[in-house]
Design a protein around this motif. Sequence first.
Motif, PDB file in Angstrom:
ATOM      1  N   MET A  14      -2.761 -18.293  16.298  1.00 11.24           N
ATOM      2  CA  MET A  14      -4.188 -18.027  16.542  1.00 11.24           C
ATOM      3  C   MET A  14      -4.381 -16.579  16.999  1.00 11.24           C
ATOM      4  N   LYS A  15      -5.433 -15.959  16.524  1.00 15.15           N
ATOM      5  CA  LYS A  15      -5.763 -14.594  16.938  1.00 15.15           C
ATOM      6  C   LYS A  15      -6.998 -14.644  17.843  1.00 15.15           C
ATOM      7  N   THR A  16      -6.887 -13.981  18.985  1.00 17.98           N
ATOM      8  CA  THR A  16      -8.007 -13.939  19.926  1.00 17.98           C
ATOM      9  C   THR A  16      -8.637 -12.552  19.888  1.00 17.98           C
ATOM     10  N   ILE A  17      -9.916 -12.518  19.585  1.00 18.94           N
ATOM     11  CA  ILE A  17     -10.626 -11.246  19.439  1.00 18.94           C
ATOM     12  C   ILE A  17     -11.756 -11.192  20.461  1.00 18.94           C
ATOM     13  N   THR A  18     -11.666 -10.241  21.376  1.00 18.25           N
ATOM     14  CA  THR A  18     -12.691 -10.090  22.415  1.00 18.25           C
ATOM     15  C   THR A  18     -13.643  -8.963  22.031  1.00 18.25           C
ATOM     16  N   VAL A  19     -14.934  -9.257  22.097  1.00 18.20           N
ATOM     17  CA  VAL A  19     -15.959  -8.254  21.784  1.00 18.20           C
ATOM     18  C   VAL A  19     -16.575  -7.812  23.107  1.00 18.20           C
ATOM     19  N   LEU A  20     -16.553  -6.515  23.357  1.00 22.74           N
ATOM     20  CA  LEU A  20     -17.014  -6.046  24.660  1.00 22.74           C
ATOM     21  C   LEU A  20     -17.691  -4.693  24.585  1.00 22.74           C
ATOM     22  N   ALA A  54     -15.391 -16.721  33.100  1.00 21.19           N
ATOM     23  CA  ALA A  54     -14.093 -16.038  33.061  1.00 21.19           C
ATOM     24  C   ALA A  54     -12.975 -16.972  33.545  1.00 21.19           C
ATOM     25  N   GLY A  55     -13.299 -17.797  34.510  1.00 27.65           N
ATOM     26  CA  GLY A  55     -12.295 -18.717  35.061  1.00 27.65           C
ATOM     27  C   GLY A  55     -11.788 -19.730  34.047  1.00 27.65           C
ATOM     28  N   LYS A  56     -12.537 -19.925  32.972  1.00 27.42           N
ATOM     29  CA  LYS A  56     -12.130 -20.922  31.964  1.00 27.42           C
ATOM     30  C   LYS A  56     -11.408 -20.278  30.769  1.00 27.42           C
ATOM     31  N   LEU A  57     -11.196 -18.965  30.812  1.00 26.21           N
ATOM     32  CA  LEU A  57     -10.627 -18.290  29.642  1.00 26.21           C
ATOM     33  C   LEU A  57      -9.246 -18.822  29.265  1.00 26.21           C
ATOM     34  N   PHE A  58      -8.411 -18.933  30.274  1.00 29.24           N
ATOM     35  CA  PHE A  58      -7.027 -19.336  30.024  1.00 29.24           C
ATOM     36  C   PHE A  58      -6.987 -20.734  29.418  1.00 29.24           C
ATOM     37  N   MET A  59      -7.757 -21.646  30.036  1.00 34.55           N
ATOM     38  CA  MET A  59      -7.767 -23.032  29.553  1.00 34.55           C
ATOM     39  C   MET A  59      -8.372 -23.110  28.141  1.00 34.55           C
ATOM     40  N   THR A  60      -9.445 -22.328  27.917  1.00 33.40           N
ATOM     41  CA  THR A  60     -10.081 -22.334  26.595  1.00 33.40           C
ATOM     42  C   THR A  60      -9.104 -21.871  25.534  1.00 33.40           C
ATOM     43  N   LYS A  61      -8.357 -20.821  25.845  1.00 32.39           N
ATOM     44  CA  LYS A  61      -7.408 -20.299  24.862  1.00 32.39           C
ATOM     45  C   LYS A  61      -6.271 -21.295  24.628  1.00 32.39           C
ATOM     46  N   SER A  62      -5.744 -21.879  25.701  1.00 33.57           N
ATOM     47  CA  SER A  62      -4.614 -22.790  25.464  1.00 33.57           C
ATOM     48  C   SER A  62      -5.071 -24.047  24.738  1.00 33.57           C
ATOM     49  N   ASN A  63      -6.283 -24.538  25.029  1.00 33.78           N
ATOM     50  CA  ASN A  63      -6.799 -25.701  24.276  1.00 33.78           C
ATOM     51  C   ASN A  63      -6.983 -25.348  22.806  1.00 33.78           C
ATOM     52  N   ALA A  64      -7.516 -24.148  22.554  1.00 31.55           N
ATOM     53  CA  ALA A  64      -7.757 -23.744  21.163  1.00 31.55           C
ATOM     54  C   ALA A  64      -6.439 -23.616  20.405  1.00 31.55           C
ATOM     55  N   MET A  65      -5.404 -23.121  21.074  1.00 34.19           N
ATOM     56  CA  MET A  65      -4.095 -23.018  20.420  1.00 34.19           C
ATOM     57  C   MET A  65      -3.558 -24.409  20.106  1.00 34.19           C
ATOM     58  N   PHE A  94     -12.953 -16.077  19.032  1.00 29.75           N
ATOM     59  CA  PHE A  94     -13.771 -14.900  19.331  1.00 29.75           C
ATOM     60  C   PHE A  94     -14.366 -15.096  20.723  1.00 29.75           C
ATOM     61  N   ILE A  95     -14.349 -14.044  21.535  1.00 26.77           N
ATOM     62  CA  ILE A  95     -14.937 -14.128  22.881  1.00 26.77           C
ATOM     63  C   ILE A  95     -16.066 -13.112  22.978  1.00 26.77           C
ATOM     64  N   ASP A  96     -17.276 -13.619  23.203  1.00 24.55           N
ATOM     65  CA  ASP A  96     -18.431 -12.741  23.431  1.00 24.55           C
ATOM     66  C   ASP A  96     -18.584 -12.565  24.936  1.00 24.55           C
ATOM     67  N   THR A  97     -18.625 -11.324  25.374  1.00 25.18           N
ATOM     68  CA  THR A  97     -18.603 -11.044  26.818  1.00 25.18           C
ATOM     69  C   THR A  97     -19.941 -10.450  27.288  1.00 25.18           C
ATOM     70  N   PRO A  98     -20.219 -10.552  28.595  1.00 26.98           N
ATOM     71  CA  PRO A  98     -21.382  -9.842  29.145  1.00 26.98           C
ATOM     72  C   PRO A  98     -21.045  -8.367  29.353  1.00 26.98           C
ATOM     73  N   VAL A 117      -6.663 -11.731  27.697  1.00 27.60           N
ATOM     74  CA  VAL A 117      -6.243 -12.850  26.830  1.00 27.60           C
ATOM     75  C   VAL A 117      -6.350 -12.482  25.347  1.00 27.60           C
ATOM     76  N   ALA A 118      -6.848 -11.271  25.047  1.00 24.74           N
ATOM     77  CA  ALA A 118      -7.106 -10.897  23.650  1.00 24.74           C
ATOM     78  C   ALA A 118      -5.859 -10.389  22.933  1.00 24.74           C
ATOM     79  N   ASP A 119      -5.824 -10.612  21.619  1.00 24.18           N
ATOM     80  CA  ASP A 119      -4.843  -9.942  20.765  1.00 24.18           C
ATOM     81  C   ASP A 119      -5.421  -8.640  20.234  1.00 24.18           C
ATOM     82  N   PHE A 120      -6.762  -8.577  20.208  1.00 17.97           N
ATOM     83  CA  PHE A 120      -7.435  -7.432  19.583  1.00 17.97           C
ATOM     84  C   PHE A 120      -8.833  -7.356  20.197  1.00 17.97           C
ATOM     85  N   CYS A 121      -9.294  -6.115  20.450  1.00 21.31           N
ATOM     86  CA  CYS A 121     -10.613  -5.963  21.078  1.00 21.31           C
ATOM     87  C   CYS A 121     -11.537  -5.151  20.174  1.00 21.31           C
ATOM     88  N   LEU A 122     -12.789  -5.531  20.162  1.00 18.67           N
ATOM     89  CA  LEU A 122     -13.800  -4.761  19.444  1.00 18.67           C
ATOM     90  C   LEU A 122     -14.772  -4.205  20.467  1.00 18.67           C
TER      91      LEU A 122
END
Length: 223
Positions: free
Chosen positions: A1-7, A63-74, A82-86, A99-104
């Motif tokens: 899985m690839k995690t892409i954070t947009v910030l 933010a506190g759920k990031l780790f769990m969200t990623k491990s569940n998704a894997m 994809f993570i949309d951030t404030p 937690v990202a593999d790649f950031c935009l």
Amino acid sequence: MKTITVLSRKGGSGKTTLAVNLATMAFLAGHKVLLADMDPQRSASDALRARQEPGPALAEITAGKLFMTKSNAMREDYDFLFIDTPAAPEADVAQAVNVADFCLVAGRPSFLDLAPIVRTAEAVRRLGKGGLVVLNQAHTNRPEVAPVAFPEIMEALRFCGLPLAPHGLRSREAFQKAMAHGRCVVEQEPGSPAARDLERLWAHLEAQVSGLGETPMRTVLTA
Ligand SMILES: Nc1ncnc2c1ncn2[C@@H]1O[C@H](COP(=O)(O)OP(=O)(O)OP(=O)(O)O)[C@@H](O)[C@H]1O
Ligand SMILES: [Mg+2]
């Protein structure tokens, strides 16, 4: 899985527009996609809930759920998260970068967006991550330049620590119309200039992330 954070530190620079459009492009390309909305404004969630067709799965998180969200998704065999951030707070956004593999890094090609783009890109590099700066809402009156930007802005971005995506998104009404239906512009207005911009950006992003190794999640285990 690839995690892409947009910030981006700058509000309204196009984070949600990029996250929804690119997550939907990944879905249309046949991938299993989760869009995690970390922004308390829940704009990405509003968009995806308006969607009538099958599309990316949605998770409203903090933010506190990031780790769990990623491990569940894997575990659930998602291909893309994809993570949309404030725009803030920075500490929360830094966790999404971790937690990202790649950031935009999203930003408008305007003078007042330049410093926030550079600072955001520097923060990504400091956290040891790679990615791209994506120019959004570029003017439409210079179609020969891709992405459209003033030369001095392009020059400053050369030193920001992340490469500039060769294809940005121009300011088009299609992006606003599509968002109201939770669609990407390729579905909303196929063959349009907005759709072509998005197709090029997605093709570049897909090529960039397909060569990446997965970043292991940092787990601290104490004896
Ligand atoms: N390429 C574009 N063409 C036309 N309108 C756009 C484009 N990109 C974004 N917009 C519009 O600009 C506004 C801000 O975009 P968006 O919500 O994606 O930014 P954001 O960075 O997520 O904002 P926030 O910091 O509030 O989360 C929205 O109304 C959106 O529809
Ligand atoms: Mg947003």
